[in-house]
Design a protein around this motif. Structure first.
Motif, mmCIF file in Angstrom:
data_model
loop_
_atom_site.group_PDB
_atom_site.id
_atom_site.type_symbol
_atom_site.label_atom_id
_atom_site.label_comp_id
_atom_site.label_asym_id
_atom_site.label_seq_id
_atom_site.Cartn_x
_atom_site.Cartn_y
_atom_site.Cartn_z
ATOM 1 N N HIS A 99 0.890 -1.170 0.000
ATOM 2 C CA HIS A 99 0.000 0.000 0.000
ATOM 3 C C HIS A 99 0.923 1.214 0.000
ATOM 4 N N GLN A 149 0.542 4.107 2.446
ATOM 5 C CA GLN A 149 0.842 3.923 3.871
ATOM 6 C C GLN A 149 2.321 4.154 4.187
ATOM 7 N N TRP A 161 -6.142 -0.857 13.717
ATOM 8 C CA TRP A 161 -5.004 -0.251 12.997
ATOM 9 C C TRP A 161 -5.519 0.496 11.756
ATOM 10 N N LEU A 162 -6.460 -0.130 11.041
ATOM 11 C CA LEU A 162 -7.041 0.546 9.862
ATOM 12 C C LEU A 162 -7.742 1.836 10.289
ATOM 13 N N ARG A 203 -10.982 -3.430 -1.717
ATOM 14 C CA ARG A 203 -10.045 -3.553 -0.582
ATOM 15 C C ARG A 203 -10.168 -4.898 0.127
ATOM 16 N N PHE A 204 -11.368 -5.192 0.659
ATOM 17 C CA PHE A 204 -11.698 -6.514 1.216
ATOM 18 C C PHE A 204 -13.179 -6.535 1.563
ATOM 19 N N HIS A 248 -7.791 -8.626 -0.087
ATOM 20 C CA HIS A 248 -7.301 -9.282 1.130
ATOM 21 C C HIS A 248 -8.209 -10.455 1.487
ATOM 22 N N SER A 254 4.330 -8.019 7.975
ATOM 23 C CA SER A 254 3.010 -7.506 8.358
ATOM 24 C C SER A 254 2.327 -8.476 9.309
ATOM 25 N N ILE A 270 1.388 -6.814 12.807
ATOM 26 C CA ILE A 270 -0.012 -6.582 13.219
ATOM 27 C C ILE A 270 -0.528 -7.751 14.065
#
Ligand code: GUN
Ligand code: ZN
Length: 427
Positions: A75, A78, A92-93, A200-201, A228, A292, A296
């Motif tokens: 991304h 980011q 986190w998002l 995105r998802f 995702h 990641s 996360i």
């Protein structure tokens, strides 16, 4: 004029997951002949020198000449919020990612970050990325303009979301379709650029929006589709409650026409047997994002098991959920996750994942990801003694893999000796 790059060379004649380390081809004094943006020959340095006396020679000594790294899931928006502390995926998002992505409505901000992003990735030896943009068409333009300026082969798409995100980051099924289609027509196939259809998802798209993305993909099967899948357990539970009729997470995509050979699913840690079978049957690819997944707190992707089940797997940083821009750091994290899952990935397998494996996930392995005649000349030259700690360990190496592994585990952008993009030196 032709360029002849000389050093240690590493390429792949096969897949080290299937054939072992013998699938790799190493020469202690090899050469790569580059002309017109393409690799024309790979062989022994002395032979190539004799056959091409007019070529301009760059001698990298003991450094390792490899295909450039390919980062199959990032991304770029980011970049400026990488390494944000203390949250799991959904928090986190909401806390970090969405506020930052809002800023990409401003084209000049998007252009700043896109330039910064490519400078960072090139410094790390990465020559192709596959990125999510933000919901803003300007963010897609900024990405492709920056990639085009640098002559990169690059992939990206507008991230589509129509629920469970701030108002300023939501489109609709229709505007997502219209914007994506316009951007696809503007960028796909121009120079070395490829548009990727990018819902995105499932938590941030209604079934209607997923259906619109499926319709667009049917019209443009030449494009990849990225999203995702099953990254965290609480996300999987949330998808269950948002899509009560669906058999599983993959089904939320499958029923809308978003499963097929050109599909790229990021993360995919918590798959059921049905999902794994359908991914293999349809030929979709998974992308492992190890820094990641540890950063996360997502979980341990079973790389070796997925490949053994016949699924294509790429490797990626997932910047900025991932904690690094470096594919060396990413290989190290993949190794550590493999260890925690009971399978030690060989250095040949790690290097293959970061080059050929990622290229295969993007269905681009006939063009990039390896050193061979006819491939595009995206090349990274890695110093295998880039820090005192690495140098003292690699000095003891008894073979090429022992020489490479300390750089995989401890290397970073200091190991990048040079980067060639489309046959021209970029770093
Ligand atoms: N799932 C949906 N969006 C994202 C994102 O931006 N990063 C990660 N790691 N997972 C996601
Ligand atoms: Zn991601």
């Amino acid at each position: 004029m032709a360029d002849l790059l000389i050093g240690q060379t590493l390429s792949f004649g096969g897949d080290p997951f299937a054939e072992g380390a013998e699938a790799a081809r190493h020469s202690a004094r090899g050469g790569v002949l580059v002309e017109g943006g393409m690799i024309r020959a790979v062989g022994e340095a002395d032979d190539l020198r004799r056959a091409h006396p007019q070529a301009r020679v760059t001698d990298y000594g003991d450094a390792l000449i490899s295909a450039g790294f390919i980062d199959a899931h990032v991304h770029y928006p980011q970049t400026a919020m990488i390494a944000s502390w203390g949250k799991r995926l959904i928090d986190w998002l909401n806390s970090y990612t969405f506020p930052e992505e809002m800023r990409f409505a401003d084209k000049s901000y998007a252009a700043d970050i896109a330039g910064r992003y490519f400078d960072l990735t090139l410094a790390n030896g990465t020559t192709t990325v596959c990125s999510y943009a933000t919901i803003h068409p300007e963010s897609v333009d900024a990405f492709f303009e920056a990639a085009q300026l640098r002559g990169l082969r690059a992939y990206a798409g507008k991230t589509c979301m129509d629920r469970n995100a701030p108002d300023g980051l939501c489109d609709t099924p229709q505007t997502a379709y219209d914007d994506s289609k316009r951007l696809l027509q503007k960028w796909h196939g121009h120079d070395r650029l490829s548009y990727v259809i990018t819902p995105r998802f499932s938590p941030t798209s209604t079934p209607e929006q997923l259906m619109a993305m499926g319709a667009l993909w049917r019209e443009h099967p030449e494009c990849l589709m990225q999203t995702h899948l099953s990254e965290q357990t609480d996300e999987v539970e949330w998808v269950k409650s948002l899509f009560p009729q669906s058999r599983d997470y993959l089904d939320t995509y499958e029923t809308q026409g978003l499963l097929g050979e050109g599909a790229l699913f990021g993360h995919a840690i918590y798959l059921t047997d049905r999902e794994i079978d359908r991914i293999r049957e349809t030929g979709a690819a998974l992308v492992h994002c190890p820094t990641s997944n540890t950063f996360i707190g997502s979980g341990l992707f079973p790389t070796a098991a997925m490949i053994a089940r016949g699924i294509r797997v790429g490797l990626a940083t997932d910047t900025g959920g991932g904690s690094s821009f470096s594919m060396l750091r990413t290989m190290a994290a993949a190794y550590e996750i493999g260890q925690l899952r009971g399978s030690a990935l060989h250095p040949s397998q790690l290097w293959w994942l970061a080059t050929v494996g990622s290229a295969r996930s993007l269905r681009a392995d006939s063009r990039i990801g390896n050193l061979a005649p006819g491939m595009e000349a995206d090349i990274t030259v890695i110093d295998l003694a880039s820090t005192p700690a690495i140098a003292q360990r690699s000095a003891r190496a008894r073979d090429i893999w022992e020489a490479i592994f300390p750089t995989i585990m401890m290397g970073d952008d200091r190991a990048t000796r040079a980067v060639w993009v489309g046959g021209k030196q970029a770093v």
